[in-house]
Design a protein around this motif. Structure first.
Motif, PDB file in Angstrom:
ATOM      1  N   ILE A 186       3.813   5.649  -4.020  1.00  0.00           N
ATOM      2  CA  ILE A 186       4.234   4.881  -5.198  1.00  0.00           C
ATOM      3  C   ILE A 186       4.356   3.402  -4.845  1.00  0.00           C
ATOM      4  CG2 ILE A 186       6.171   4.482  -6.799  1.00  0.00           C
ATOM      5  CD1 ILE A 186       6.614   7.599  -6.661  1.00  0.00           C
ATOM      6  N   ASP A 187       4.997   3.124  -3.712  1.00  0.00           N
ATOM      7  CA  ASP A 187       5.177   1.733  -3.268  1.00  0.00           C
ATOM      8  C   ASP A 187       3.843   1.053  -2.953  1.00  0.00           C
ATOM      9  OD1 ASP A 187       7.904   2.164  -3.491  1.00  0.00           O
ATOM     10  OD2 ASP A 187       8.231   2.399  -1.330  1.00  0.00           O
ATOM     11  N   ASN A 188       2.815   1.846  -2.674  1.00  0.00           N
ATOM     12  CA  ASN A 188       1.492   1.318  -2.327  1.00  0.00           C
ATOM     13  C   ASN A 188       0.533   1.408  -3.534  1.00  0.00           C
ATOM     14  OD1 ASN A 188      -0.123   0.115  -0.313  1.00  0.00           O
ATOM     15  ND2 ASN A 188      -1.117   2.057   0.150  1.00  0.00           N
ATOM     16  N   ASP A 189       1.094   1.399  -4.725  1.00  0.00           N
ATOM     17  CA  ASP A 189       0.308   1.416  -5.969  1.00  0.00           C
ATOM     18  C   ASP A 189      -0.592   2.635  -6.103  1.00  0.00           C
ATOM     19  OD1 ASP A 189       1.412  -1.040  -6.836  1.00  0.00           O
ATOM     20  OD2 ASP A 189      -0.066  -2.156  -5.662  1.00  0.00           O
ATOM     21  N   GLY A 190      -0.176   3.768  -5.545  1.00  0.00           N
ATOM     22  CA  GLY A 190      -0.927   5.006  -5.696  1.00  0.00           C
ATOM     23  C   GLY A 190      -1.976   5.246  -4.627  1.00  0.00           C
ATOM     24  N   TYR A 191      -2.068   4.349  -3.664  1.00  0.00           N
ATOM     25  CA  TYR A 191      -3.047   4.495  -2.585  1.00  0.00           C
ATOM     26  C   TYR A 191      -2.396   5.131  -1.366  1.00  0.00           C
ATOM     27  CZ  TYR A 191      -5.934   1.439  -5.382  1.00  0.00           C
ATOM     28  OH  TYR A 191      -6.675   0.912  -6.405  1.00  0.00           O
ATOM     29  N   CYS A 192      -3.223   5.802  -0.571  1.00  0.00           N
ATOM     30  CA  CYS A 192      -2.737   6.423   0.656  1.00  0.00           C
ATOM     31  C   CYS A 192      -2.094   5.357   1.539  1.00  0.00           C
ATOM     32  CB  CYS A 192      -3.899   7.101   1.398  1.00  0.00           C
ATOM     33  SG  CYS A 192      -3.385   7.854   2.957  1.00  0.00           S
ATOM     34  N   PRO A 193      -0.865   5.571   1.973  1.00  0.00           N
ATOM     35  CA  PRO A 193      -0.199   4.579   2.817  1.00  0.00           C
ATOM     36  C   PRO A 193      -0.748   4.533   4.243  1.00  0.00           C
ATOM     37  CG  PRO A 193       1.232   6.476   2.509  1.00  0.00           C
ATOM     38  CD  PRO A 193       0.023   6.690   1.649  1.00  0.00           C
ATOM     39  N   CYS A 194      -1.606   5.474   4.602  1.00  0.00           N
ATOM     40  CA  CYS A 194      -2.148   5.535   5.960  1.00  0.00           C
ATOM     41  C   CYS A 194      -3.505   4.858   6.093  1.00  0.00           C
ATOM     42  CB  CYS A 194      -2.282   6.988   6.399  1.00  0.00           C
ATOM     43  SG  CYS A 194      -0.715   7.857   6.403  1.00  0.00           S
ATOM     44  N   LEU A 195      -4.073   4.442   4.977  1.00  0.00           N
ATOM     45  CA  LEU A 195      -5.396   3.832   5.004  1.00  0.00           C
ATOM     46  C   LEU A 195      -5.287   2.364   4.608  1.00  0.00           C
ATOM     47  CD1 LEU A 195      -7.315   6.785   3.330  1.00  0.00           C
ATOM     48  CD2 LEU A 195      -7.234   6.212   5.764  1.00  0.00           C
ATOM     49  N   PHE A 196      -6.066   1.512   5.260  1.00  0.00           N
ATOM     50  CA  PHE A 196      -5.946   0.066   5.070  1.00  0.00           C
ATOM     51  C   PHE A 196      -6.593  -0.423   3.775  1.00  0.00           C
ATOM     52  CE2 PHE A 196      -5.693   0.573   9.725  1.00  0.00           C
ATOM     53  CZ  PHE A 196      -4.414   0.085   9.895  1.00  0.00           C
ATOM     54  N   GLU A 197      -7.726   0.142   3.418  1.00  0.00           N
ATOM     55  CA  GLU A 197      -8.432  -0.308   2.222  1.00  0.00           C
ATOM     56  C   GLU A 197      -7.817   0.297   0.969  1.00  0.00           C
ATOM     57  OE1 GLU A 197     -12.725  -0.152   2.258  1.00  0.00           O
ATOM     58  OE2 GLU A 197     -12.700  -0.044   4.449  1.00  0.00           O
ATOM     59  N   LYS A 198      -7.921  -0.444  -0.128  1.00  0.00           N
ATOM     60  CA  LYS A 198      -7.490   0.054  -1.433  1.00  0.00           C
ATOM     61  C   LYS A 198      -8.716   0.094  -2.330  1.00  0.00           C
ATOM     62  CE  LYS A 198      -2.687  -1.381  -1.314  1.00  0.00           C
ATOM     63  NZ  LYS A 198      -1.618  -2.106  -2.012  1.00  0.00           N
ATOM     64  N   ASN A 199      -9.227   1.306  -2.535  1.00  0.00           N
ATOM     65  CA  ASN A 199     -10.368   1.513  -3.419  1.00  0.00           C
ATOM     66  C   ASN A 199     -10.314   2.944  -3.942  1.00  0.00           C
ATOM     67  OD1 ASN A 199     -11.693   3.253  -1.473  1.00  0.00           O
ATOM     68  ND2 ASN A 199     -12.344   1.410  -0.383  1.00  0.00           N
ATOM     69  N   ASP A 200     -11.304   3.324  -4.740  1.00  0.00           N
ATOM     70  CA  ASP A 200     -11.290   4.668  -5.334  1.00  0.00           C
ATOM     71  C   ASP A 200     -11.219   5.772  -4.281  1.00  0.00           C
ATOM     72  OD1 ASP A 200     -11.375   3.612  -7.872  1.00  0.00           O
ATOM     73  OD2 ASP A 200     -13.536   3.891  -8.116  1.00  0.00           O
ATOM     74  N   ASP A 201     -11.803   5.531  -3.121  1.00  0.00           N
ATOM     75  CA  ASP A 201     -11.826   6.550  -2.066  1.00  0.00           C
ATOM     76  C   ASP A 201     -10.475   6.720  -1.377  1.00  0.00           C
ATOM     77  OD1 ASP A 201     -14.499   6.943  -2.620  1.00  0.00           O
ATOM     78  OD2 ASP A 201     -15.217   5.796  -0.890  1.00  0.00           O
ATOM     79  N   THR A 202      -9.601   5.721  -1.500  1.00  0.00           N
ATOM     80  CA  THR A 202      -8.310   5.799  -0.821  1.00  0.00           C
ATOM     81  C   THR A 202      -7.141   6.013  -1.781  1.00  0.00           C
ATOM     82  OG1 THR A 202      -7.999   3.391  -0.813  1.00  0.00           O
ATOM     83  CG2 THR A 202      -9.128   4.368   1.089  1.00  0.00           C
ATOM     84  N   LYS A 203      -7.444   6.185  -3.053  1.00  0.00           N
ATOM     85  CA  LYS A 203      -6.402   6.527  -4.033  1.00  0.00           C
ATOM     86  C   LYS A 203      -5.932   7.948  -3.724  1.00  0.00           C
ATOM     87  CE  LYS A 203      -4.727   4.988  -8.069  1.00  0.00           C
ATOM     88  NZ  LYS A 203      -4.022   3.738  -8.198  1.00  0.00           N
ATOM     89  N   CYS A 204      -4.631   8.176  -3.745  1.00  0.00           N
ATOM     90  CA  CYS A 204      -4.102   9.501  -3.422  1.00  0.00           C
ATOM     91  C   CYS A 204      -4.499  10.478  -4.522  1.00  0.00           C
ATOM     92  CB  CYS A 204      -2.584   9.433  -3.302  1.00  0.00           C
ATOM     93  SG  CYS A 204      -1.839  10.956  -2.699  1.00  0.00           S
ATOM     94  N   MET A 205      -5.016  11.498  -4.224  1.00  0.00           N
ATOM     95  CA  MET A 205      -5.524  12.221  -3.101  1.00  0.00           C
ATOM     96  C   MET A 205      -6.831  11.585  -2.640  1.00  0.00           C
ATOM     97  SD  MET A 205      -5.522  16.291  -3.810  1.00  0.00           S
ATOM     98  CE  MET A 205      -3.857  16.544  -4.331  1.00  0.00           C
ATOM     99  N   CYS A 206      -6.874  11.126  -1.429  1.00  0.00           N
ATOM    100  CA  CYS A 206      -8.021  10.354  -0.947  1.00  0.00           C
ATOM    101  C   CYS A 206      -9.288  11.212  -0.850  1.00  0.00           C
ATOM    102  CB  CYS A 206      -7.710   9.725   0.410  1.00  0.00           C
ATOM    103  SG  CYS A 206      -7.566  10.888   1.771  1.00  0.00           S
ATOM    104  N   LYS A 207     -10.403  10.502  -0.849  1.00  0.00           N
ATOM    105  CA  LYS A 207     -11.708  11.172  -0.795  1.00  0.00           C
ATOM    106  C   LYS A 207     -11.835  12.047   0.453  1.00  0.00           C
ATOM    107  CE  LYS A 207     -16.656  10.292  -0.786  1.00  0.00           C
ATOM    108  NZ  LYS A 207     -17.698   9.257  -0.791  1.00  0.00           N
ATOM    109  N   ASP A 208     -11.369  11.541   1.597  1.00  0.00           N
ATOM    110  CA  ASP A 208     -11.449  12.332   2.841  1.00  0.00           C
ATOM    111  C   ASP A 208     -10.798  13.698   2.663  1.00  0.00           C
ATOM    112  OD1 ASP A 208     -12.758  10.294   4.178  1.00  0.00           O
ATOM    113  OD2 ASP A 208     -10.968   9.607   5.250  1.00  0.00           O
ATOM    114  N   PHE A 209      -9.635  13.714   2.036  1.00  0.00           N
ATOM    115  CA  PHE A 209      -8.926  14.980   1.852  1.00  0.00           C
ATOM    116  C   PHE A 209      -9.613  15.848   0.809  1.00  0.00           C
ATOM    117  CE2 PHE A 209      -5.392  17.570   0.041  1.00  0.00           C
ATOM    118  CZ  PHE A 209      -5.184  18.356   1.154  1.00  0.00           C
ATOM    119  N   ARG A 210     -10.050  15.258  -0.278  1.00  0.00           N
ATOM    120  CA  ARG A 210     -10.736  16.045  -1.318  1.00  0.00           C
ATOM    121  C   ARG A 210     -11.963  16.739  -0.746  1.00  0.00           C
ATOM    122  NH1 ARG A 210     -10.153  11.178  -4.304  1.00  0.00           N
ATOM    123  NH2 ARG A 210     -12.408  10.922  -4.212  1.00  0.00           N
ATOM    124  N   GLU A 211     -12.653  16.071   0.169  1.00  0.00           N
ATOM    125  CA  GLU A 211     -13.876  16.630   0.749  1.00  0.00           C
ATOM    126  C   GLU A 211     -13.634  17.463   2.002  1.00  0.00           C
ATOM    127  OE1 GLU A 211     -16.548  13.322   1.206  1.00  0.00           O
ATOM    128  OE2 GLU A 211     -16.897  13.200  -0.967  1.00  0.00           O
TER     129      GLU A 211
END
Length: 66
Positions: free
Chosen positions: A22-47
């Motif tokens: 939430i504090d990271n605007d919906g992005y994974c707090p463990c990833l540096f980039e903020k884009n569609d692939d790093t929005k929680c649930m991140c692409k890495d996890f979905r795949e």
């Protein structure tokens, strides 16, 4: 193999990481980039095709029997 996504069973950890997302605007707090692939649930996890946690341990995939 069929996988199911569940929240981390450690409810305190789930709450802690959820607040970080939430504090990271919906992005994974463990990833540096903020884009569609790093929005929680991140692409890495979905795949992810194996049981286990996502980067931040907010969610996990478990194997289920059909």
């Amino acid at each position: 193999m069929t996988l199911k996504i569940i929240p981390n069973p450690d409810t305190e950890k789930f709450k802690e990481v959820t607040q970080k997302v939430i504090d990271n605007d919906g992005y994974c707090p463990c990833l540096f980039e903020k884009n569609d692939d790093t929005k929680c649930m991140c692409k890495d996890f979905r795949e992810q095709t194996t049981p286990g946690f996502c980067h931040c341990t907010r969610f996990m995939k478990i194997e289920i029997k059909e």
